[in-house]
Design a protein around this motif. Sequence first.
Motif, short mmCIF file in Angstrom:
data_model
loop_
_atom_site.label_atom_id
_atom_site.label_comp_id
_atom_site.label_asym_id
_atom_site.label_seq_id
_atom_site.Cartn_x
_atom_site.Cartn_y
_atom_site.Cartn_z
N PRO A 118 -2.98 -7.60 6.90
CA PRO A 118 -3.83 -6.47 6.10
C PRO A 118 -2.93 -5.71 5.27
CG PRO A 118 -3.15 -5.86 8.30
CD PRO A 118 -2.53 -7.29 8.16
N TYR A 119 -2.15 -6.03 4.42
CA TYR A 119 -1.52 -5.56 3.43
C TYR A 119 -1.92 -5.65 2.07
CZ TYR A 119 1.88 -5.75 7.62
OH TYR A 119 2.36 -5.67 8.77
N ASP A 120 -1.94 -4.59 1.31
CA ASP A 120 -2.27 -4.60 0.04
C ASP A 120 -0.84 -4.70 -1.15
OD1 ASP A 120 -1.66 -1.96 0.25
OD2 ASP A 120 -3.33 -1.16 -0.65
N THR A 121 0.37 -4.56 -0.69
CA THR A 121 1.40 -4.54 -1.24
C THR A 121 2.53 -5.37 -0.77
OG1 THR A 121 2.52 -2.69 -0.46
CG2 THR A 121 1.08 -2.50 -2.59
N GLU A 122 3.39 -6.00 -1.40
CA GLU A 122 4.60 -6.58 -0.99
C GLU A 122 5.81 -6.34 -1.83
OE1 GLU A 122 6.05 -10.90 0.43
OE2 GLU A 122 4.29 -11.04 -0.77
N GLY A 123 6.94 -6.25 -1.43
CA GLY A 123 7.93 -5.74 -2.18
C GLY A 123 8.94 -7.13 -1.99
N LEU A 124 9.52 -7.52 -3.05
CA LEU A 124 10.32 -8.52 -3.39
C LEU A 124 11.72 -8.27 -4.07
CD1 LEU A 124 8.04 -11.45 -4.69
CD2 LEU A 124 8.67 -10.95 -2.12
N TRP A 125 12.81 -8.69 -3.31
CA TRP A 125 13.94 -8.69 -3.96
C TRP A 125 14.12 -9.53 -5.21
CZ3 TRP A 125 16.66 -4.61 -2.73
CH2 TRP A 125 16.58 -4.00 -1.59
N VAL A 135 9.43 3.69 -8.48
CA VAL A 135 9.03 2.41 -7.79
C VAL A 135 8.77 1.08 -8.94
CG1 VAL A 135 7.42 1.10 -6.50
CG2 VAL A 135 8.29 3.42 -5.77
N HIS A 136 9.45 0.20 -8.76
CA HIS A 136 9.13 -0.95 -9.84
C HIS A 136 7.90 -1.94 -9.42
CE1 HIS A 136 13.01 0.26 -11.01
NE2 HIS A 136 13.56 -0.09 -9.90
N TRP A 137 6.83 -1.66 -10.17
CA TRP A 137 5.69 -2.60 -9.98
C TRP A 137 5.60 -3.66 -10.99
CZ3 TRP A 137 2.82 -1.63 -5.78
CH2 TRP A 137 2.98 -0.39 -5.33
N ILE A 154 17.14 -5.07 -7.16
CA ILE A 154 16.19 -4.07 -6.94
C ILE A 154 14.97 -4.67 -5.96
CG2 ILE A 154 16.80 -2.90 -9.11
CD1 ILE A 154 14.35 -4.33 -10.52
N LYS A 155 13.99 -3.77 -5.61
CA LYS A 155 12.78 -4.22 -5.33
C LYS A 155 11.73 -4.12 -6.27
CE LYS A 155 12.42 -4.51 -0.83
NZ LYS A 155 11.89 -5.22 0.36
N VAL A 156 10.81 -5.37 -6.43
CA VAL A 156 9.69 -5.34 -7.32
C VAL A 156 8.63 -5.40 -6.36
CG1 VAL A 156 8.81 -6.43 -9.10
CG2 VAL A 156 11.24 -6.14 -9.27
N TRP A 157 7.66 -4.36 -6.57
CA TRP A 157 6.34 -4.50 -5.71
C TRP A 157 5.37 -5.19 -6.34
CZ3 TRP A 157 6.45 -2.85 -0.89
CH2 TRP A 157 7.64 -2.35 -0.31
N ALA A 206 6.96 -2.23 -14.40
CA ALA A 206 7.06 -1.07 -14.90
C ALA A 206 7.45 -0.07 -13.80
CB ALA A 206 5.57 -0.70 -15.42
N THR A 207 8.28 0.97 -14.09
CA THR A 207 8.58 1.87 -13.28
C THR A 207 7.86 2.95 -13.29
OG1 THR A 207 10.98 0.82 -13.54
CG2 THR A 207 10.69 2.90 -12.48
N ASP A 208 7.35 3.49 -12.18
CA ASP A 208 6.65 4.60 -12.00
C ASP A 208 7.44 5.99 -11.93
OD1 ASP A 208 7.13 5.32 -9.42
OD2 ASP A 208 5.29 4.34 -8.59
#
Length: 181
Positions: free
Chosen positions: A45-52, A88-90, A31-34, A82-84
């Motif tokens: 200039p990014y405020d999020t990153e998704g990691l496998w 999306v998994h944060w 899954i992708k966790v953000w 936590a999944t919204d």
Amino acid sequence: MSSSAAGPPRPPRGESPPPVERPPQDAGRRIKVWFRSVPREDGLPYDTEGLWATRLSADTARVDNVPFLQDGVAEGETVRFATDADGVHWATGRVADSGNCTVRVLPVLDGPLGRDAHAVHERLAPFGLGGEVFSADFPLVAFTVPGGADLRAIKELLVRGEEEGWWHFEVSCATEAWGAA
């Protein structure tokens, strides 16, 4: 008549059996966790990153790749998420350390290595480090440094490379062993 083949004993009347914890059906699935972060003035200039990550339970996963932006996490660590409402998994925190460190190396564009991320890999290859390149336009290389690696020699090479104008580097996730090396 009762038999041991009949299964576990039943709870007394009026008591409910303990809940049976089962892994989610998608345990073991990637899954992708953000991760949320604050962009740095000197960085991307990014405020999020998704990691496998590999899902371990309903709310935990093991990170499967090296982060380019997120500080304080390394490949192999277990994180809680936590999944919204959108699915999306944060990431909400770290559950278990991996013993790995994360090091980012950016070649000095007018230095002896130029924009060559491959040249950065070659310098660190003797230590068996795996890494990923952000892009051809921005040759930032993010490395996972395993806890069992020769940390002192890696640190010495990173410092020497910076002093000789090969690259700039940062350690975005360090262990106690890294600090002591």
